[in-house]
Design an enzyme around this catalytic site. Structure first.
Site, PDB file in Angstrom:
ATOM      1  N   VAL A  80       0.838  -1.198   0.000  1.00  0.00           N
ATOM      2  CA  VAL A  80       0.000   0.000   0.000  1.00  0.00           C
ATOM      3  C   VAL A  80       0.874   1.249   0.000  1.00  0.00           C
ATOM      4  O   VAL A  80       0.581   2.234  -0.686  1.00  0.00           O
ATOM      5  CB  VAL A  80      -0.940   0.013   1.224  1.00  0.00           C
ATOM      6  CG1 VAL A  80      -1.851   1.230   1.185  1.00  0.00           C
ATOM      7  CG2 VAL A  80      -1.763  -1.266   1.295  1.00  0.00           C
ATOM      8  N   GLU A  81       1.956   1.203   0.765  1.00  0.00           N
ATOM      9  CA  GLU A  81       2.797   2.387   0.940  1.00  0.00           C
ATOM     10  C   GLU A  81       3.636   2.694  -0.296  1.00  0.00           C
ATOM     11  O   GLU A  81       3.668   3.825  -0.768  1.00  0.00           O
ATOM     12  CB  GLU A  81       3.730   2.184   2.146  1.00  0.00           C
ATOM     13  CG  GLU A  81       3.039   2.281   3.499  1.00  0.00           C
ATOM     14  CD  GLU A  81       2.617   3.702   3.825  1.00  0.00           C
ATOM     15  OE1 GLU A  81       3.116   4.643   3.184  1.00  0.00           O
ATOM     16  OE2 GLU A  81       1.781   3.875   4.726  1.00  0.00           O
ATOM     17  N   SER A  82       4.347   1.713  -0.805  1.00  0.00           N
ATOM     18  CA  SER A  82       5.377   1.986  -1.816  1.00  0.00           C
ATOM     19  C   SER A  82       5.393   0.998  -2.971  1.00  0.00           C
ATOM     20  O   SER A  82       6.288   1.068  -3.812  1.00  0.00           O
ATOM     21  CB  SER A  82       6.754   1.944  -1.146  1.00  0.00           C
ATOM     22  OG  SER A  82       7.007   0.633  -0.639  1.00  0.00           O
ATOM     23  N   TYR A 121      -7.047   3.917   2.568  1.00  0.00           N
ATOM     24  CA  TYR A 121      -5.801   3.256   2.953  1.00  0.00           C
ATOM     25  C   TYR A 121      -6.062   1.940   3.695  1.00  0.00           C
ATOM     26  O   TYR A 121      -5.521   0.883   3.337  1.00  0.00           O
ATOM     27  CB  TYR A 121      -5.004   4.219   3.826  1.00  0.00           C
ATOM     28  CG  TYR A 121      -3.673   3.743   4.343  1.00  0.00           C
ATOM     29  CD1 TYR A 121      -2.517   3.892   3.593  1.00  0.00           C
ATOM     30  CD2 TYR A 121      -3.556   3.191   5.624  1.00  0.00           C
ATOM     31  CE1 TYR A 121      -1.284   3.496   4.082  1.00  0.00           C
ATOM     32  CE2 TYR A 121      -2.330   2.790   6.123  1.00  0.00           C
ATOM     33  CZ  TYR A 121      -1.197   2.941   5.350  1.00  0.00           C
ATOM     34  OH  TYR A 121       0.014   2.545   5.849  1.00  0.00           O
TER      35      TYR A 121
END
Length: 543
Positions: free
Chosen positions: A161-163, A267
């Site tokens: 999800v982040e990167s 998110y």
């Protein structure tokens, strides 16, 4: 992205309305067993090799063996639990089977918002296949650390999800690395950032800091992982205020009841959708790449600075792969202050150690002699040779910045280091434009760019017999050497008050670059919220 943990907020009190079903409310009683982000502990690599740090403190082992999973006794979800007897770990052939077997937050995913995200992933299976392949370098290590600390293995999916599991990822909000720390949060949690090294991108330092941060947020919100994840994205102050507002209005204080930023509301469902999918990828028609449940890398103590190009040759890998395993280094050699460790592929770790041991520390960096000229100063010399002033002063035992004309300085030489790994340079095919000149023909232009007339005609939808005119613009695809560690594609959203010049200056690119990359008419104004694509050197742009 990880946002700064806001201090000074009143702690959320334990109340029944903050509870969750399943494991979300379980309180994990785990301490940081061996944080390395401050350089204070020891690492032990796959071959049980100690990596000495600045001080002797707690340590941990990364030996490739699955950690004993501690089972938490079932009780009231918000009451601190007493650890039960460790369970002997199961041995797996596939890391995906191991991950699926240990996922425990899937019961929290029964919401329409999660189903929407699942549908998107199922409709774009190539995306998770690509990201899963990219995660192969880092996933085993992150799962190992989660197990050792008694945290849910589900959190190994958070970097997707982040990167998208890219340690070189950079967001328009200045977040960097697998775990997407912004500079202020990185400073808050003790991640080192300087001219030589950015711990936000370092696999070990950033992972330790992220797990510290997530664990503290989980405790801050009474063991509720959904609130902890929301706070990781939006900040604990934002989540705390939303809880306080709902409580005052007599509304629920669980994640699904809170009014949070739209990014955060997306998110958490994205994360839960991934938990459901990786629990049973076949049910979503997603095929994951084969990946054995073995460590991808070993941690090797170098004991001193080393040219990364030379290190790549010793490890029998490309310079690009060396940087992808060690993305925290900003320069072409490791920092004089450490960390004096490198991650190298497991299969080449033993030969790397043997080869490294045969090279004295003073020969691990290539040097050149520079004679001081009229008008020189340390800053000018440092910039010309891509090093910092402190390095020149330290290596030449200079007590002041005063130089004498004719004085000889020893300076690290990146060019010599690069020559050690001939054949390992990274290239990419990029589009360029050529304006036809009088007398030009397709064959002449093709020869100039080392391509064929047929290819040149194809790129421009021309017949090889077409007549070209002076002033006509042709597209040409050429192979260009790049440093894939440095240049990254960045999505940037225009903010109020932005101008092309201001954006170009911030990211150390030119206005013409921005215009070309985004096909922008320079006579038109930028609009707040407008999306731009930039290609920036993340070590120069002050990110």
């Amino acid at each position: 992205m990880a946002i700064l943990l806001v201090s000074g907020c009143a702690p959320v009190q334990k109340r029944p309305d903050t509870a969750r079903s399943g494991t979300s409310g379980q309180q994990r009683l785990c301490s940081n067993a061996g944080s390395v982000r401050d350089g204070s502990c020891q690492l032990v690599g796959i071959q049980e090799e100690k990596v000495e740090r600045k001080h002797n403190s707690k340590g941990y082992r990364y030996d490739g063996k699955p950690a004993a999973k501690t089972v938490v006794a079932s009780a009231q979800p918000l009451v601190a639990q007493v650890r039960a007897k460790p369970v002997t770990p199961r041995v797996y052939d596939s890391i995906w089977v191991r991950l699926a077997d240990q996922l425990e937050l899937q019961d929290l995913a029964n919401h329409a918002e999660v189903e929407d995200k699942q549908a998107w992933y199922a409709k774009h299976p190539y995306y998770l296949t690509k990201v899963s392949k990219r995660s192969s370098r880092y996933l085993h290590y992150i799962m190992h650390r989660l197990e050792k600390r008694g945290l849910p293995t589900d959190l190994a999916l958070l970097p997707i999800v982040e990167s998208a599991y890219d340690p070189l990822a950079y967001s328009h909000g200045r977040a960097a690395g697998l775990w997407q720390f912004i500079p202020s949060t990185a400073k808050h949690v003790g991640i080192r950032q300087d001219w030589w090294f950015d711990g936000r991108r370092d696999v070990i330092d950033a992972t330790e800091a992220a797990l510290d941060y997530l664990e503290s947020l989980n405790k801050r919100f009474d063991g509720d992982w959904l609130l902890a994840l929301a706070a990781y994205n939006a900040g604990s102050g934002t989540v705390g205020r939303a809880i306080k507002k709902n409580r005052a209005r007599g509304k629920g204080t669980d994640f699904w009841s809170l009014n949070l930023p739209s990014e955060t509301e997306d998110y958490v469902p994205k994360f839960l959708a991934l938990v459901q999918i990786y629990k049973n990828p076949a049910s979503f028609n997603i095929s994951l790449p084969e990946l054995a449940d073995t460590p991808h890398f070993a941690v090797v103590n170098t004991g001193s600075q080393i040219d990364l190009a030379q290190a790549a040759k010793l490890a029998d890998i490309s310079v690009d792969e060396m940087y992808r395993l060690n993305p925290g280094f900003n320069r072409w050699m490791t920092s004089p202050e450490g960390p004096h460790r490198l991650l190298v592929p497991s299969e080449s770790a033993d030969s790397f150690r043997q080869r490294l041991a045969s090279i004295p520390p003073e020969k691990r960096i290539s040097w050149q002699q520079y004679k001081v000229r009229s008008g020189d100063n340390l800053t000018k010399i440092a910039r010309a040779h891509h090093v910092d002033v402190a390095t020149i002063k330290n290596n030449n035992q200079l007590k002041s910045s005063t130089l004498q004309i004719g004085q000889t300085l020893l300076i690290p030489d990146a060019r010599n280091g690069d020559s050690l790994v001939s054949g390992n340079e990274s290239t990419e095919v990029v589009k360029q434009f050529y304006t036809v000149q009088p007398g030009d023909t397709l064959s002449h232009i093709a020869a100039q760019f080392n391509t064929s007339t047929k290819e040149l005609a194809s790129w421009n939808r021309l017949s090889q017999k077409n007549v070209i005119r002076p002033g006509q613009r042709l597209s040409v695809w050429v192979e260009k050497e790049i440093d894939s560690r440095m240049i990254r594609k960045v999505g940037y959203k225009v903010r109020k008050g932005d101008s092309l010049a201001r954006i170009a200056n911030r990211f150390k690119v030119t206005v013409n670059d921005i215009l070309e990359w985004n096909k922008i008419n320079p006579s038109k104004y930028l609009r707040p919220g407008q999306s731009l694509t930039l290609y920036v050197d993340i070590t120069r742009a002050g990110l």
